[in-house]
Design an enzyme around this catalytic site. Structure first.
Site, PDB file in Angstrom:
ATOM      1  CG  MET A   1      -1.849  -1.164   1.098  1.00  0.00           C
ATOM      2  SD  MET A   1      -3.436  -0.859   2.246  1.00  0.00           S
ATOM      3  CE  MET A   1      -3.053  -0.848   3.798  1.00  0.00           C
TER       4      MET A   1
ATOM      5  CG  HIS B   1       8.676   0.413   5.850  1.00  0.00           C
ATOM      6  ND1 HIS B   1       8.976  -1.060   6.054  1.00  0.00           N
ATOM      7  CD2 HIS B   1       7.212   0.340   5.903  1.00  0.00           C
ATOM      8  CE1 HIS B   1       7.724  -1.712   6.205  1.00  0.00           C
ATOM      9  NE2 HIS B   1       6.526  -0.694   6.227  1.00  0.00           N
TER      10      HIS B   1
ATOM     11  N   GLY C   1      11.213  -2.699   5.581  1.00  0.00           N
ATOM     12  CA  GLY C   1      10.347  -4.251   5.496  1.00  0.00           C
ATOM     13  C   GLY C   1      10.150  -4.362   4.211  1.00  0.00           C
ATOM     14  CG  HIS C   2       6.850  -2.236   2.085  1.00  0.00           C
ATOM     15  ND1 HIS C   2       6.820  -0.745   2.833  1.00  0.00           N
ATOM     16  CD2 HIS C   2       5.693  -2.628   2.365  1.00  0.00           C
ATOM     17  CE1 HIS C   2       5.611  -0.624   3.267  1.00  0.00           C
ATOM     18  NE2 HIS C   2       4.848  -1.738   2.985  1.00  0.00           N
TER      19      HIS C   2
ATOM     20  CE  LYS D   1       3.886  -4.313  11.518  1.00  0.00           C
ATOM     21  NZ  LYS D   1       2.731  -3.790  11.044  1.00  0.00           N
TER      22      LYS D   1
HETATM   23  P1  AMP Z   1       1.484  -2.921   3.486  1.00  0.00           P
HETATM   24  O1  AMP Z   1       2.134  -2.013   2.583  1.00  0.00           O
HETATM   25  O2  AMP Z   1       1.477  -2.545   4.891  1.00  0.00           O
HETATM   26  O3  AMP Z   1       0.197  -3.589   2.875  1.00  0.00           O
HETATM   27  O4  AMP Z   1       2.413  -4.142   3.485  1.00  0.00           O
HETATM   28  C1  AMP Z   1       2.985  -4.869   2.375  1.00  0.00           C
HETATM   29  C2  AMP Z   1       3.630  -5.947   2.889  1.00  0.00           C
HETATM   30  O5  AMP Z   1       4.833  -5.656   3.515  1.00  0.00           O
HETATM   31  C3  AMP Z   1       2.985  -6.931   3.388  1.00  0.00           C
HETATM   32  O6  AMP Z   1       2.942  -8.137   3.029  1.00  0.00           O
HETATM   33  C4  AMP Z   1       3.346  -6.638   4.852  1.00  0.00           C
HETATM   34  O7  AMP Z   1       3.238  -7.978   5.756  1.00  0.00           O
HETATM   35  C5  AMP Z   1       4.859  -6.424   4.501  1.00  0.00           C
HETATM   36  N1  AMP Z   1       5.385  -5.784   5.662  1.00  0.00           N
HETATM   37  C6  AMP Z   1       4.899  -4.652   6.301  1.00  0.00           C
HETATM   38  N2  AMP Z   1       5.617  -4.204   7.491  1.00  0.00           N
HETATM   39  C7  AMP Z   1       7.084  -5.172   7.448  1.00  0.00           C
HETATM   40  C8  AMP Z   1       8.009  -5.437   7.990  1.00  0.00           C
HETATM   41  N3  AMP Z   1       8.329  -4.414   8.947  1.00  0.00           N
HETATM   42  N4  AMP Z   1       8.865  -6.165   7.843  1.00  0.00           N
HETATM   43  C9  AMP Z   1       8.614  -6.958   6.576  1.00  0.00           C
HETATM   44  N5  AMP Z   1       7.473  -7.043   5.956  1.00  0.00           N
HETATM   45  C10 AMP Z   1       6.642  -5.949   6.248  1.00  0.00           C
END
Ligand code: AMP
Length: 280
Positions: free
Chosen positions: A30, A34, A36-37, A150
């Protein structure tokens, strides 16, 4: 990096990859990217010939309209980060492109997994997640899709969805990347003040405490102590602290050290809702 905004252009590009016999690794996000992504993108890159990322703030998975309105959008910076990772293709669709009026509306039979934790506290959330992943996987049909631990329950939901869809896409999960304080990296962290960022580390501290203490005191007591720690650290409200069976996300009544379990937390710092988990 190719940036495409329409399903038509994306489909054409994907055909070219398929004709060339390339495997694809897909990371749905989304945005407000960062580390993590980026770690998931690196996993995709290591697995597949072509790396694809999508950025779409999916309105249908937000049960709280305020949360949707306040969701950070940093597309320019996101593109810079993706360029730095040599991502091959970024899909950046509009809501109309994702959900055209004639798109079939489905109800996904996600079972008891949908009823607990995030599902219980965010009604409709996982139907929205299933809808967006169904749409993206349907269009892209990636060889691999990479998602983060996460969002532990989300991974289980998506695994079930892929089985329901009889999808050939292999789901890969990546570990949670954290700040030096232990705070899980999250797009929503950008909404925290400097003081709240310090306080937020209490989630990971509580999870570590839970992991160490599990098996030495009754689970009910353990959960109470974790909740107390969060409230003492300044959290306004704890949605849940759950000590669950990681295979089916049902509550564990007792615990013996060395057996599998997962502790999951959702709590509010001000009006920002944070989630995290740790496996045992
Ligand atoms: P989001 O943009 O929040 O929908 O997350 C996109 C993907 O990144 C999802 O599969 C999340 O689980 C993953 N994600 C979010 N935060 C982290 C993190 N700190 N470490 C690893 N993956 C993450």
């Amino acid at each position: 990096m190719i940036i495409l905004k329409t399903v038509k252009d994306l489909t054409k590009q994907l055909e070219a990859y398929r004709d060339a016999g390339k495997t694809t690794g897909f990371v749905p996000t989304m945005g407000a990217l960062h580390e993590g992504h980026l770690s998931l993108i690196r996993e995709a890159k290591a697995k597949a010939d072509i790396t694809i990322c999508s950025i779409f703030v999916n309105p249908t998975q937000f049960n709280d309209p305020e949360d949707f309105k306040k969701y950070p959008v940093t597309t320019g910076n996101d593109i810079e980060l993706l360029l730095g990772e040599n991502v091959d293709l970024l899909f950046l669709p509009s809501a109309n492109e994702m959900y055209p009026k004639d798109l079939e509306k489905k109800v996904y039979p996600l079972g008891p997994l949908e009823m607990t934790l995030e599902g219980a506290h965010r009604p409709g959330h996982f139907q929205g997640v299933a809808q967006v992943i169904d749409r993206l996987v349907g269009i892209i049909q990636p060889t691999y899709m990479v998602m983060g631990q996460k969002d532990f329950q989300q991974v289980m939901i998506v695994r079930r969805l892929l089985a329901l869809l009889k999808s050939k896409t292999a789901l890969i999960t990546g570990p949670t990347l954290r700040e030096p304080s232990g705070l899980a990296k999250s797009s929503r962290n950008t909404r925290l003040t400097a003081q709240q960022l310090n306080q937020a580390a209490a989630i990971y501290q509580a999870l570590l405490f839970g992991k160490e203490t599990a098996g030495t005191i009754p689970i009910k007591e353990l959960i109470q102590q974790m909740e107390q720690r969060l409230l003492k650290a300044g959290f306004a409200k704890v949605d849940y602290v759950a000590f669950y069976d990681p295979t089916n996300l049902s509550p564990l009544e007792s615990y013996t050290k060395g057996t599998p379990a997962v502790i999951l937390v959702a709590a509010f710092l001000g009006d920002v809702r944070l989630i995290d988990n740790i496996t045992l």
